[in-house]
Design a protein around this motif. Structure first.
Motif, short mmCIF file in Angstrom:
data_model
loop_
_atom_site.label_atom_id
_atom_site.label_comp_id
_atom_site.label_asym_id
_atom_site.label_seq_id
_atom_site.Cartn_x
_atom_site.Cartn_y
_atom_site.Cartn_z
N SER A 90 0.85 -1.19 0.00
CA SER A 90 0.00 0.00 0.00
C SER A 90 0.88 1.23 0.00
N ASP A 91 0.38 2.31 -0.58
CA ASP A 91 1.09 3.59 -0.56
C ASP A 91 0.79 4.40 0.69
N TYR A 92 -0.10 3.87 1.53
CA TYR A 92 -0.50 4.57 2.76
C TYR A 92 -0.48 3.56 3.89
N PHE A 144 7.35 2.26 5.97
CA PHE A 144 7.04 3.66 6.28
C PHE A 144 7.92 4.08 7.45
N ARG A 201 7.65 9.65 8.37
CA ARG A 201 6.47 9.52 7.50
C ARG A 201 5.23 9.18 8.33
N GLU A 227 1.87 11.45 8.52
CA GLU A 227 0.57 10.95 8.08
C GLU A 227 -0.46 10.97 9.21
#
Length: 287
Positions: free
Chosen positions: A101-103, A225, A229, A233
């Motif tokens: 996942s990018d998140y 991550f 980061r 987020e």
């Protein structure tokens, strides 16, 4: 109580290691010096009312006390927020057969979930699949919202060790995870908080050990991550405050994904170590 140990460094070799503890029911905060605790004057708890600057500037008692004379508390005993990260190591993503996942995958715990180093992990009678997840914990030191990755390191009070104990059969009852993750008195955190200037996480590894057997091990630099980061987020949608805890995810090797599966059993002792941060040790018992 497990002896405090941090990789190749022993307590007393750090200049700033905070420990939360109680004596006769009264809460205190101190710093570790030569294996003993030097109390901080006027500070009873690491929480949202005390910033990292205030901790660093606090007066220290003229006397030290022994570790054996206190009851340890979770490293951050009363966080307003515990934000946990799932699937933050490639090996764990691979063993769960999930997609990248990018998140970051995020979920909450509650302060009532936390227990101290040395306290028993109590296996609930309702859950049949209690599992381990050794993790690096980040403790926030000052208030911030919409924090940039560049500024994120200045918001960190320090690091600790955690075990995100999970009841898998409850976790997978739905596509949400909270019912498997947020059991009362289930998440060891401690034994202390090591400030960022005292450790190089880029060279540190994490490992989980059950009765002498290493069941998880990974360099921390394999996190997908990064800590900046994650702070950036998370702080988009909630204001981070002193004492808040971010659990940064677990590497591969959890019991649910083994063949055959393996779960925590009464009578075992589980240790989570992070080089340069410390060793968290807890017995496992039936509730």
């Amino acid at each position: 109580m497990a002896n405090y140990r941090a990789g190749a460094k022993l307590a007393g070799e750090y200049e700033m290691v905070y420990v939360s503890y109680a004596i006769d029911g009264e809460n205190h905060v101190g710093v570790l010096e030569e294996g003993r605790i030097r109390p901080l004057v006027g500070i009873s708890q690491i929480d949202s009312s005390v910033t990292s600057d205030q901790l660093a500037a606090a007066d220290r008692s003229n006397e030290t006390i022994s570790m054996e004379s206190v009851t340890l508390r979770p490293a951050s005993p009363a966080p307003k927020r515990i934000l946990c990260v799932g699937l933050n190591y490639k090996a764990h993503i691979t063993e769960t057969k999930r997609a990248d996942s990018d998140y970051p995958v995020l979920f909450p715990k509650f302060a009532s979930s936390l227990i101290a180093d040395g306290a028993a992990i109590l296996l609930p009678p309702e859950g049949k699949q209690p599992d381990w997840e050794g993790e690096l914990a980040v403790i926030i030191g000052r208030t911030g919202r919409r924090i940039s990755e560049e500024d994120a390191p200045s918001y960190v009070l320090g690091y600790s060790v955690a075990n995100d104990v999970t009841i898998r059969d409850f976790q997978y009852l739905t596509h949400q995870w909270v019912q498997g993750k947020a059991w009362d008195n289930s998440t060891p955190l401690g034994p202390a908080i090591v400030t960022p200037d005292e450790v190089d996480l880029s060279t540190s590894s994490i490992r989980t050990i059950i009765d002498g057997e290493i069941v998880q091990e990974s360099p921390l630099n394999l996190m997908i991550f990064s800590i900046p980061r994650l702070i950036a987020e998370i702080s988009v949608f909630t204001t981070l405050q002193p004492g808040d805890v971010i659990l940064t995810g677990t590497p591969g090797g959890v019991g649910f994904r083994r063949e055959p599966q393996r779960f925590l059993r009464p009578g075992e002792r589980i240790v989570v170590e992070v080089d340069g941060i410390g060793k968290l040790e807890n017995p496992v018992r039936e509730e």
